[in-house]
Design an enzyme around this catalytic site. Structure first.
Site, short mmCIF file in Angstrom:
data_model
loop_
_atom_site.label_atom_id
_atom_site.label_comp_id
_atom_site.label_asym_id
_atom_site.label_seq_id
_atom_site.Cartn_x
_atom_site.Cartn_y
_atom_site.Cartn_z
N SER A 131 -13.42 -13.22 8.91
CA SER A 131 -12.53 -13.65 10.18
C SER A 131 -11.11 -13.75 9.43
O SER A 131 -10.87 -13.95 8.12
CB SER A 131 -12.85 -14.80 10.57
OG SER A 131 -12.03 -15.23 11.91
N TYR A 144 -15.44 -23.67 11.54
CA TYR A 144 -15.54 -22.15 11.13
C TYR A 144 -14.82 -21.55 10.04
O TYR A 144 -15.16 -20.78 9.36
CB TYR A 144 -14.93 -21.95 12.58
CG TYR A 144 -15.10 -20.05 13.01
CD1 TYR A 144 -16.57 -19.49 13.02
CD2 TYR A 144 -14.13 -19.35 12.74
CE1 TYR A 144 -16.40 -18.30 13.19
CE2 TYR A 144 -14.07 -17.92 12.75
CZ TYR A 144 -15.06 -17.46 13.01
OH TYR A 144 -15.28 -16.06 13.51
N1 LIG Z 1 -14.86 -11.78 18.11
C1 LIG Z 1 -13.93 -12.28 17.50
O1 LIG Z 1 -12.82 -12.25 17.94
C2 LIG Z 1 -14.20 -12.53 16.14
C3 LIG Z 1 -13.19 -12.50 15.04
C4 LIG Z 1 -13.30 -12.91 13.66
C5 LIG Z 1 -14.62 -12.97 13.24
N2 LIG Z 1 -15.65 -12.72 14.09
C6 LIG Z 1 -17.08 -12.72 13.44
O2 LIG Z 1 -17.75 -11.63 13.68
C7 LIG Z 1 -19.07 -11.67 13.86
C8 LIG Z 1 -19.77 -11.32 15.14
O3 LIG Z 1 -19.38 -12.02 16.25
P1 LIG Z 1 -19.15 -11.47 17.70
O4 LIG Z 1 -17.62 -11.75 18.12
O5 LIG Z 1 -19.85 -10.08 17.81
O6 LIG Z 1 -19.91 -12.48 18.37
P2 LIG Z 1 -21.22 -12.57 19.26
O7 LIG Z 1 -21.43 -13.59 19.76
O8 LIG Z 1 -21.03 -11.28 20.26
O9 LIG Z 1 -22.29 -11.68 18.35
C9 LIG Z 1 -22.77 -12.63 17.44
C10 LIG Z 1 -24.49 -12.41 17.21
O10 LIG Z 1 -24.94 -13.17 16.13
C11 LIG Z 1 -26.04 -13.79 16.64
N3 LIG Z 1 -26.67 -14.93 15.97
C12 LIG Z 1 -25.61 -16.26 15.91
N4 LIG Z 1 -26.60 -16.89 15.18
C13 LIG Z 1 -27.61 -16.20 14.57
C14 LIG Z 1 -28.57 -16.49 13.74
N5 LIG Z 1 -28.72 -17.82 13.16
N6 LIG Z 1 -29.55 -15.64 13.48
C15 LIG Z 1 -29.37 -14.48 13.74
N7 LIG Z 1 -28.67 -14.18 14.69
C16 LIG Z 1 -27.46 -15.00 15.20
C17 LIG Z 1 -25.89 -13.97 18.11
O11 LIG Z 1 -27.24 -14.08 18.86
C18 LIG Z 1 -24.93 -12.80 18.55
O12 LIG Z 1 -25.83 -11.84 19.07
C19 LIG Z 1 -19.26 -13.30 13.48
O13 LIG Z 1 -19.41 -13.43 12.18
C20 LIG Z 1 -17.89 -13.84 13.98
O14 LIG Z 1 -17.78 -14.94 13.27
C21 LIG Z 1 -15.73 -12.39 15.39
#
Ligand SMILES: NC(=O)c1ccc[n+]([C@@H]2O[C@H](COP(=O)([O-])OP(=O)(O)OC[C@H]3O[C@@H](n4cnc5c(N)ncnc54)[C@H](O)[C@@H]3O)[C@@H](O)[C@H]2O)c1
Length: 260
Positions: A131, A144
């Protein structure tokens, strides 16, 4: 046909990554702990597996599934993660341990489980979703932030350790992206959402497929000389702390002649 395992593939960036890799000709296993939201994959004819990345057993299961179904593993997209908001006073150690177990231990367990298969691949690559909060501090997000910073250390150390085996490893550092993780914020705190948007030079949140495009690049042969990198995709938010356009009458540019 190259093969990829994508975690956190039920929604958001993980789902977009699985869909994009399939479009680009990869055989993909979409994995997530959320069986209901993972249903999209089966409906699209994409292999899927319900698995929790914080479990050593489940990581072994995901890798065994790759071997049984596709005969190998070329790309490991370790994307699953959870938020962990809360001040240092309010967030409990139990909550912090959960964030660490998923965001940090999860990818480490995934890499340890996948290495035997990756070592058999002709184009082995790992991409971890960190991130922009893995590169900078953010108030009331210490849990986080600390896990996402640690992932970049992991990538840099393993790039040096595994490079001699031809295994590449990189991190993606997304900026604000419209996913399940952030939709709630838009609904509950629209002013906070708007404030974050204003800090982005491109003046909008990313679509998950814009992050998937970077992950797909990082694991592809097009990135064959890229390893140990933390690639930022944030609409320009991290490149400075100054004004972003468009300026308004209430926030005009300061004329050069009065700046001295
Ligand atoms: N959305 C943002 O703005 C953003 C910004 C920076 C980083 N991220 C990172 O991107 C990645 C994806 O996040 P996203 O935004 O698509 O969120 P999201 O919540 O849409 O998707 C995350 C997925 O991870 C799954 N998950 C969580 N814990 C789990 C586990 N223990 N085992 C298996 N699956 C698990 C959830 O069920 C979900 O489907 C994450 O690592 C998040 O930290 C997101």
């Amino acid at each position: 046909m190259p093969t990829a395992l994508v975690t956190g593939a039920a929604d958001g960036i993980g789902r977009a990554t699985a869909e994009r890799l399939v479009r680009e000709g990869w055989s993909v296993l979409a994995a997530d702990r959320d069986a209901d939201r993972l249903e999209w994959a089966a409906q699209a004819g994409i292999a899927s597996l319900v698995a929790d990345i914080s479990s050593e057993t489940d990581n072994a299961r995901m890798v065994a599934h790759m071997e049984a179904r596709f005969g190998g593993l070329d790309a490991l997209a370790l994307n699953a993660g959870v938020t962990g908001g809360g001040s240092i006073d309010s967030l409990s150690m139990a909550a912090f341990e959960r964030v660490v177990a998923i965001n940090l231990f999860g990818p480490v367990l995934g890499i340890k489980a996948a290495l035997p298969l990756l070592r058999c691949s002709k184009q082995p690559a790992i991409a971890i979703t960190s991130s922009t909060m893995g590169l900078a501090g953010y108030a009331e997000n210490w849990a986080y932030c600390s896990t996402k910073h640690a992932l970049i250390g992991l990538v840099r150390a393993l790039a040096r350790e595994l490079g001699c085996e031809g295994i590449r490893i990189n991190a993606l550092c997304p900026g604000p992206t419209r996913t399940g993780m952030t939709r709630a914020m838009e609904a509950v705190a629209p002013e906070h959402f708007a404030m974050l948007t204003q800090k982005v030079p491109l003046q909008r949140w990313a679509d998950p497929d814009e992050m998937a495009a970077v992950i797909a690049f990082l694991v592809s042969p097009a990135a064959s000389y890229v390893t140990g990198h933390a690639m930022v995709a944030d609409g320009g938010a991290m490149v400075g702390t100054g004004l972003v356009g468009p300026r308004t009458a209430t926030a005009p540019a300061i004329p050069l002649e009065i700046q001295t």
